[in-house]
Design an enzyme around this catalytic site. Structure first.
Site, PDB file in Angstrom:
ATOM      1  N   ASP A 181       5.514   1.310   0.414  1.00 15.23           N
ATOM      2  CA  ASP A 181       4.314   2.283   0.064  1.00 15.23           C
ATOM      3  C   ASP A 181       4.209   2.872  -1.118  1.00 15.23           C
ATOM      4  O   ASP A 181       5.369   3.340  -1.741  1.00 15.23           O
ATOM      5  CB  ASP A 181       4.416   3.473   1.149  1.00 15.23           C
ATOM      6  CG  ASP A 181       3.396   4.588   1.144  1.00 15.23           C
ATOM      7  OD1 ASP A 181       2.245   4.493   1.683  1.00 15.23           O
ATOM      8  OD2 ASP A 181       3.708   5.755   0.633  1.00 15.23           O
ATOM      9  N   GLU A 243       2.500  -2.001  -2.221  1.00 12.54           N
ATOM     10  CA  GLU A 243       1.345  -1.014  -2.164  1.00 12.54           C
ATOM     11  C   GLU A 243       1.152  -0.699  -3.620  1.00 12.54           C
ATOM     12  O   GLU A 243       1.824   0.403  -3.890  1.00 12.54           O
ATOM     13  CB  GLU A 243       1.138  -0.189  -1.200  1.00 12.54           C
ATOM     14  CG  GLU A 243      -0.183   0.345  -1.115  1.00 12.54           C
ATOM     15  CD  GLU A 243      -0.335   2.091  -0.571  1.00 12.54           C
ATOM     16  OE1 GLU A 243      -1.418   2.380  -0.176  1.00 12.54           O
ATOM     17  OE2 GLU A 243       0.722   2.887  -0.676  1.00 12.54           O
TER      18      GLU A 243
HETATM   19  C1  NOJ Z   1      -0.249   5.064   1.175  1.00 16.24           C
HETATM   20  C2  NOJ Z   1      -0.302   5.134   2.711  1.00 16.24           C
HETATM   21  O1  NOJ Z   1      -1.255   3.963   3.273  1.00 16.24           O
HETATM   22  C3  NOJ Z   1      -1.090   6.264   3.045  1.00 16.24           C
HETATM   23  O2  NOJ Z   1      -1.508   6.428   4.298  1.00 16.24           O
HETATM   24  C4  NOJ Z   1      -0.227   7.536   2.598  1.00 16.24           C
HETATM   25  O3  NOJ Z   1      -0.907   8.769   2.822  1.00 16.24           O
HETATM   26  C5  NOJ Z   1       0.144   7.497   1.349  1.00 16.24           C
HETATM   27  N1  NOJ Z   1       0.614   6.223   0.911  1.00 16.24           N
HETATM   28  C6  NOJ Z   1       1.275   8.483   1.000  1.00 16.24           C
HETATM   29  O4  NOJ Z   1       2.417   7.900   1.369  1.00 16.24           O
END
Ligand code: NOJ
Length: 478
Positions: A181, A243
């Site tokens: 993430d 991500e």
């Molecule tokens: C990306 C995640 O997909 C999202 O849902 C989240 O709010 C943020 N990162 C923070 O962790």
């Protein structure tokens, strides 16, 4: 590597299947529905966070990296999912959230020095709007997201040790890797200097306030690779999907340690052949793109690109080279919803998270109780109704999953009429009409798969149509 051309199905656990009638999806529910994934033909499932959490950001605020929130079940239930998946030839990916914890994680109380503090805030902004700093006991802590998500200090070796320990924990329980993430936020400027004013566009959509800043100090620090190397060290050769919310031109330091990164340029592109072509071109300049067109943050294929384009969008997602991520519900063309009576997510993302629609009943077969968010339109869109219909979106997605295994390697973008996106995968050609009008198709051989009957007729692509065909005239290659 197993993931090279894998299709990974994103399960949003809260909204997939409830097994105990409390209206919230859980691990037992996921176990019950694994046959759907095996039947569909995906290779793996990615579970959005299931860790104990006060759920201010629905699990992206982790209060214990080595547990399961009781709302989802237990560690035993998790082990059962991994075993049941393995029996069906499916791998399991977890979501790791290394940038921040929940404010309720014991670390925040017991080890304040594992977090990032300042006497006064600087000008950094939270991804959800407003300052990225909140005050506590006369000091300010950094939160790149919600105030309930304080950022960890990855320059503190104790943080690295603790996170490595957490990463190993799930690998030892049999998972195949992690979706990582918000990894572009892992390391920031060590001196916490202000973000300077922007001189160039960021390259991906950001808020109006963020667009005024260069966002060079608040994220993506030059030594991010050293932290990623520690993650890699902990997981060995298991899959790491980043991500990385950065344009693909900035992926290189990430791809030295992660396997692939989500191609946000395509995820966020308008449904326009020229724009998508540029996004694909940019993201394939080097290996490492993982394709995704929808998820719990950005909404669904059918709504974002328009219902008429959902099939062509699925065809594109599943014919690009490299791993593809399919969000639960997109296989039936489920639409975003209105959210519920109560707003849960302050950033307005409830509408992307309505429960999976399995059957035509009022809760879509998701729960025997009151669902945490209502079903959107189960009477119209559900797995059961589409299952045996060869013309359904579900059948198309299943056929695409079979067909993608037969596509050749590499990718060659082809010249095509305005409004048509075309590319070759070995001896197959893919053409997608992104417009609502007929368009000349690039010349090709027999159609092997189409988004609907008559998608390609006498050299003309129907509005919103997509086709996979055999054979390529050399002059078409561009
Ligand atoms: C990306 C995640 O997909 C999202 O849902 C989240 O709010 C943020 N990162 C923070 O962790």
């Amino acid at each position: 590597m197993w993931w090279q051309d894998a299709v990974v199905y994103q399960v949003y656990p809260r909204s997939f299947q409830d097994s105990d009638g409390d209206g919230i999806g859980d691990l037992r529910g996921i176990e019950q529905r694994l046959d759907h994934l095996a039947w569909l033909g995906v290779d793996a499932l990615w579970l959005s966070p299931i860790y104990p959490s006060p759920m201010h950001d629905f699990g992206y605020d982790v209060a214990d990296y080595k547990g399961v929130d009781p709302v989802f079940g237990s560690l035993d239930d998790f082990d059962r999912v991994v075993d049941a998946a393995r029996e069906r030839g499916l791998r399991v990916l977890m979501d790791v959230v290394p940038c921040h914890t929940s404010i309720e994680h014991p670390w925040f109380r017991e080890h304040p020095d594992w977090y990032i503090w300042r006497d006064e805030p600087n000008n950094w902004l939270s991804a959800f709007g407003g300052p990225a700093w909140s005050s506590l006991n006369g000091r300010w802590y950094l939160h790149s997201f919600y105030p309930e998500q304080p950022d960890l200090d990855w320059r503190n070796p104790e943080v690295v040790d603790a996170m490595q320990d957490a990463l190993r924990f799930w690998i030892e329980r049999g998972i195949a890797g992690y979706r990582v993430d918000a990894i572009d936020r892992l390391l920031k400027d060590p001196e916490l200097r202000d973000d300077p004013p922007a001189s160039d566009p960021y390259g991906l959509p950001v808020s109006d306030d963020e667009a005024k800043l260069a966002l060079t100090n608040s994220r993506n620090a030059p030594d991010t690779g050293s932290a990623l190397a520690k993650m890699r060290e902990a997981v060995g050769d298991h899959l790491l999907v980043g991500e990385v919310y950065l344009p693909s031109a900035k992926w290189q330091p990430y791809l030295e340690h992660l396997d692939v990164a989500f191609a946000f340029e395509l995820l966020l592109a308008d449904w326009d052949a020229a724009v998508m072509r540029r996004a694909i071109e940019g993201s394939t300049r080097r290996p490492g793109a993982a394709w995704v067109l929808s998820n719990h943050d950005f909404g669904r294929l059918g709504t974002r690109f328009g219902h008429a384009n959902a099939r062509a969008a699925a065809l594109m997602l599943l014919t690009l080279p490299g791993p593809a991520f399919l969000y639960q519900g997109d296989e039936i063309g489920q639409a975003d919803g209105p959210g519920g009576e109560r707003a849960y997510d302050r950033a307005g993302r409830d509408r992307f998270r309505h429960p999976m629609q399995w059957d035509p009943s009022s809760t879509g077969g998701f729960t025997s109780g009151e669902p945490w968010l209502p079903a959107v339109d189960p009477e119209r869109t559900n797995v059961e109704a589409q299952h045996d219909d060869p013309r359904s979106m579900l059948s198309l997605v299943r056929d695409l999953l079979t067909q993608r295994r037969l596509l050749g390697g590499g990718l060659e973008l082809l010249d095509a009429a305005p409004g048509v996106l075309a590319y070759a995968r070995g001896d197959h050609a893919i053409a997608i009409n992104t417009t609502g009008e007929e368009r000349p198709a690039p010349a090709s051989g027999d159609v092997v798969l189409e988004t609907g009957p008559g998608a390609l007729r006498k050299g003309t692509l129907a509005p919103h149509a997509g086709v996979i065909s055999m054979g390529l005239p050399g002059s078409q290659k561009g």
